[in-house]
Motif scaffolding. Sequence first.
Motif, PDB file in Angstrom:
ATOM      1  N   TYR A 130     -13.626   5.317   6.633  1.00 22.35           N
ATOM      2  CA  TYR A 130     -13.756   5.688   5.063  1.00 22.35           C
ATOM      3  C   TYR A 130     -14.398   4.417   4.492  1.00 22.35           C
ATOM      4  O   TYR A 130     -15.798   4.160   3.417  1.00 22.35           O
ATOM      5  CB  TYR A 130     -12.844   6.555   4.564  1.00 22.35           C
ATOM      6  CG  TYR A 130     -12.712   7.845   4.683  1.00 22.35           C
ATOM      7  CD1 TYR A 130     -13.626   9.001   5.822  1.00 22.35           C
ATOM      8  CD2 TYR A 130     -11.739   8.897   4.643  1.00 22.35           C
ATOM      9  CE1 TYR A 130     -13.674   9.328   5.897  1.00 22.35           C
ATOM     10  CE2 TYR A 130     -11.223  10.011   4.641  1.00 22.35           C
ATOM     11  CZ  TYR A 130     -12.245  10.593   5.510  1.00 22.35           C
ATOM     12  OH  TYR A 130     -12.066  11.620   6.440  1.00 22.35           O
ATOM     13  N   PRO A 131     -13.640   3.321   4.574  1.00 24.44           N
ATOM     14  CA  PRO A 131     -14.377   2.688   3.815  1.00 24.44           C
ATOM     15  C   PRO A 131     -15.762   2.059   3.639  1.00 24.44           C
ATOM     16  O   PRO A 131     -16.474   1.717   3.349  1.00 24.44           O
ATOM     17  CB  PRO A 131     -13.378   1.228   3.479  1.00 24.44           C
ATOM     18  CG  PRO A 131     -11.986   2.036   3.717  1.00 24.44           C
ATOM     19  CD  PRO A 131     -12.432   3.031   4.955  1.00 24.44           C
TER      20      PRO A 131
ATOM     21  N   GLN B 121      -8.803   5.778   7.243  1.00 17.64           N
ATOM     22  CA  GLN B 121      -8.389   5.127   6.021  1.00 17.64           C
ATOM     23  C   GLN B 121      -8.573   3.700   5.951  1.00 17.64           C
ATOM     24  O   GLN B 121      -9.111   3.278   4.491  1.00 17.64           O
ATOM     25  CB  GLN B 121      -7.204   5.036   5.838  1.00 17.64           C
ATOM     26  CG  GLN B 121      -6.870   6.719   5.751  1.00 17.64           C
ATOM     27  CD  GLN B 121      -6.787   7.276   4.477  1.00 17.64           C
ATOM     28  OE1 GLN B 121      -8.743   7.539   4.481  1.00 17.64           O
ATOM     29  NE2 GLN B 121      -6.983   8.024   3.278  1.00 17.64           N
ATOM     30  N   PHE B 122      -8.666   3.114   7.012  1.00 12.14           N
ATOM     31  CA  PHE B 122      -9.102   1.385   6.514  1.00 12.14           C
ATOM     32  C   PHE B 122     -10.440   0.744   7.060  1.00 12.14           C
ATOM     33  O   PHE B 122     -10.874  -0.556   7.325  1.00 12.14           O
ATOM     34  CB  PHE B 122      -7.671   0.015   7.352  1.00 12.14           C
ATOM     35  CG  PHE B 122      -6.497   0.496   6.117  1.00 12.14           C
ATOM     36  CD1 PHE B 122      -6.399  -0.047   5.074  1.00 12.14           C
ATOM     37  CD2 PHE B 122      -5.454   1.177   7.435  1.00 12.14           C
ATOM     38  CE1 PHE B 122      -4.847   0.386   4.576  1.00 12.14           C
ATOM     39  CE2 PHE B 122      -3.896   1.277   6.273  1.00 12.14           C
ATOM     40  CZ  PHE B 122      -3.859   1.249   5.481  1.00 12.14           C
ATOM     41  N   TRP B 123     -10.836   1.759   8.166  1.00 10.74           N
ATOM     42  CA  TRP B 123     -12.335   0.990   8.618  1.00 10.74           C
ATOM     43  C   TRP B 123     -13.226   2.241   8.590  1.00 10.74           C
ATOM     44  O   TRP B 123     -14.447   2.233   8.087  1.00 10.74           O
ATOM     45  CB  TRP B 123     -11.828   0.986   9.937  1.00 10.74           C
ATOM     46  CG  TRP B 123     -13.523   0.344  10.779  1.00 10.74           C
ATOM     47  CD1 TRP B 123     -14.032  -0.536  10.087  1.00 10.74           C
ATOM     48  CD2 TRP B 123     -14.576   0.909  11.555  1.00 10.74           C
ATOM     49  NE1 TRP B 123     -15.366  -0.387  10.706  1.00 10.74           N
ATOM     50  CE2 TRP B 123     -14.803   0.418  11.977  1.00 10.74           C
ATOM     51  CE3 TRP B 123     -13.893   1.795  12.451  1.00 10.74           C
ATOM     52  CZ2 TRP B 123     -16.492   0.660  12.844  1.00 10.74           C
ATOM     53  CZ3 TRP B 123     -14.770   2.787  13.440  1.00 10.74           C
ATOM     54  CH2 TRP B 123     -15.681   2.125  13.351  1.00 10.74           C
TER      55      TRP B 123
ATOM     56  N   TRP C   6     -15.170   4.642  -0.483  1.00 15.40           N
ATOM     57  CA  TRP C   6     -14.139   3.982  -1.156  1.00 15.40           C
ATOM     58  C   TRP C   6     -12.756   5.393   0.029  1.00 15.40           C
ATOM     59  O   TRP C   6     -13.582   5.702   0.684  1.00 15.40           O
ATOM     60  CB  TRP C   6     -14.119   5.000  -1.882  1.00 15.40           C
ATOM     61  CG  TRP C   6     -14.435   6.636  -1.716  1.00 15.40           C
ATOM     62  CD1 TRP C   6     -16.317   7.128  -1.337  1.00 15.40           C
ATOM     63  CD2 TRP C   6     -14.194   7.794  -1.937  1.00 15.40           C
ATOM     64  NE1 TRP C   6     -16.237   8.057  -1.442  1.00 15.40           N
ATOM     65  CE2 TRP C   6     -15.012   8.885  -1.193  1.00 15.40           C
ATOM     66  CE3 TRP C   6     -12.473   8.607  -2.611  1.00 15.40           C
ATOM     67  CZ2 TRP C   6     -14.860  10.515  -1.596  1.00 15.40           C
ATOM     68  CZ3 TRP C   6     -12.440   9.463  -2.533  1.00 15.40           C
ATOM     69  CH2 TRP C   6     -13.300  10.341  -1.639  1.00 15.40           C
ATOM     70  N   ARG C   7     -11.526   5.231  -0.232  1.00 18.61           N
ATOM     71  CA  ARG C   7     -10.383   5.826   0.514  1.00 18.61           C
ATOM     72  C   ARG C   7     -10.205   7.098  -0.140  1.00 18.61           C
ATOM     73  O   ARG C   7      -9.403   6.907  -1.083  1.00 18.61           O
ATOM     74  CB  ARG C   7      -9.490   4.662   0.940  1.00 18.61           C
ATOM     75  CG  ARG C   7      -8.797   4.814   1.949  1.00 18.61           C
ATOM     76  CD  ARG C   7      -7.571   3.427   2.773  1.00 18.61           C
ATOM     77  NE  ARG C   7      -6.370   4.001   1.276  1.00 18.61           N
ATOM     78  CZ  ARG C   7      -5.309   3.254   1.075  1.00 18.61           C
ATOM     79  NH1 ARG C   7      -5.834   2.104   2.201  1.00 18.61           N
ATOM     80  NH2 ARG C   7      -4.425   3.275   0.628  1.00 18.61           N
TER      81      ARG C   7
ATOM     82  N   ASP D 279       0.385  -0.958  -0.272  1.00 16.90           N
ATOM     83  CA  ASP D 279       0.079  -0.113  -0.218  1.00 16.90           C
ATOM     84  C   ASP D 279       0.836   1.162   0.564  1.00 16.90           C
ATOM     85  O   ASP D 279       1.728   1.602   0.868  1.00 16.90           O
ATOM     86  CB  ASP D 279      -0.878  -0.154   1.177  1.00 16.90           C
ATOM     87  CG  ASP D 279      -2.624   1.080   1.053  1.00 16.90           C
ATOM     88  OD1 ASP D 279      -1.414   2.316   0.866  1.00 16.90           O
ATOM     89  OD2 ASP D 279      -3.353   0.568   1.701  1.00 16.90           O
TER      90      ASP D 279
ATOM     91  N   THR E  81      -7.606   9.972  -0.909  1.00 18.15           N
ATOM     92  CA  THR E  81      -6.018   9.938  -1.597  1.00 18.15           C
ATOM     93  C   THR E  81      -5.864  12.139  -1.425  1.00 18.15           C
ATOM     94  O   THR E  81      -6.953  12.491  -0.417  1.00 18.15           O
ATOM     95  CB  THR E  81      -5.252  10.439  -2.479  1.00 18.15           C
ATOM     96  OG1 THR E  81      -6.245  10.870  -3.147  1.00 18.15           O
ATOM     97  CG2 THR E  81      -5.960   9.025  -2.701  1.00 18.15           C
TER      98      THR E  81
ATOM     99  N   PHE F 170      -9.532  13.763   3.174  1.00 22.06           N
ATOM    100  CA  PHE F 170      -8.597  13.108   3.327  1.00 22.06           C
ATOM    101  C   PHE F 170      -7.619  14.190   4.423  1.00 22.06           C
ATOM    102  O   PHE F 170      -7.405  13.611   5.388  1.00 22.06           O
ATOM    103  CB  PHE F 170      -6.804  13.163   2.655  1.00 22.06           C
ATOM    104  CG  PHE F 170      -5.823  12.550   3.199  1.00 22.06           C
ATOM    105  CD1 PHE F 170      -5.801  10.939   2.538  1.00 22.06           C
ATOM    106  CD2 PHE F 170      -5.178  14.147   2.770  1.00 22.06           C
ATOM    107  CE1 PHE F 170      -4.255  10.778   3.934  1.00 22.06           C
ATOM    108  CE2 PHE F 170      -3.715  13.201   3.846  1.00 22.06           C
ATOM    109  CZ  PHE F 170      -3.162  12.047   3.464  1.00 22.06           C
TER     110      PHE F 170
END
Length: 224
Positions: A178-179, A174-176, A184-185, A111, A187, A193
Amino acid sequence: MNAFELICLLSVGCGMVCALGLAAHLVHRPATMAVMNVVWPVCALFGSWAIIVLYLRFGNRHDGQPKWAHVAKGSLHCGSGCTLGDIVAELTVLALPAAATAFGWPWLFGDRMFATWVLDTFLAFGFGIAFQYFAIVPMRHLTPREGLLAAVRADTASLLAWQVGMFGAMAVFQFWLYPHFLGWRPTAAHIQFWFAMQWAMITGFATSYPVNAWLIRQGLKEAM
């Protein structure tokens, strides 16, 4: 534009307005400690109006202020380097994605975000030590070598504590969050962000605060 995006815009915009306002004010009324002319506006990017309140109450005071204010200013002093490091790292990788390759993507990290964090840590350490150097040398009247060693001793633990909190919060976003909620994540090209980054910096402040309190008690870091 949905409601959450509007909230993100308002939050990040408020931070930018507060930072610009403080910077303009400090041009005309510089802080007693020169490096704080940078620290206050940079920290306002994430702390917004709360940083302005802290500055107005304790900005140019040293004596007669509560211990928590000394620790808070010490934490912000450290955090400004982390903030600058993160901004520069994220914008560098956004503009030049190949920069992430030098720091582990994709040959070490699958990543790109993790490679960016490595670059961020290097930059944060550089900015943080420089800021501490320019604070500690005039306060203790040290030689350049003594000042550099003192800055490393004073800020290394604090910087690491800040980075742990900041990266931990960004990982949650970013890993929990937002997804899960957005699907989606974002940037660094997205306002969502930078909204997450504001909260990550606040978390970094919280995790570095006890470390800075300990450093000040031990005499390793000057009370500001």
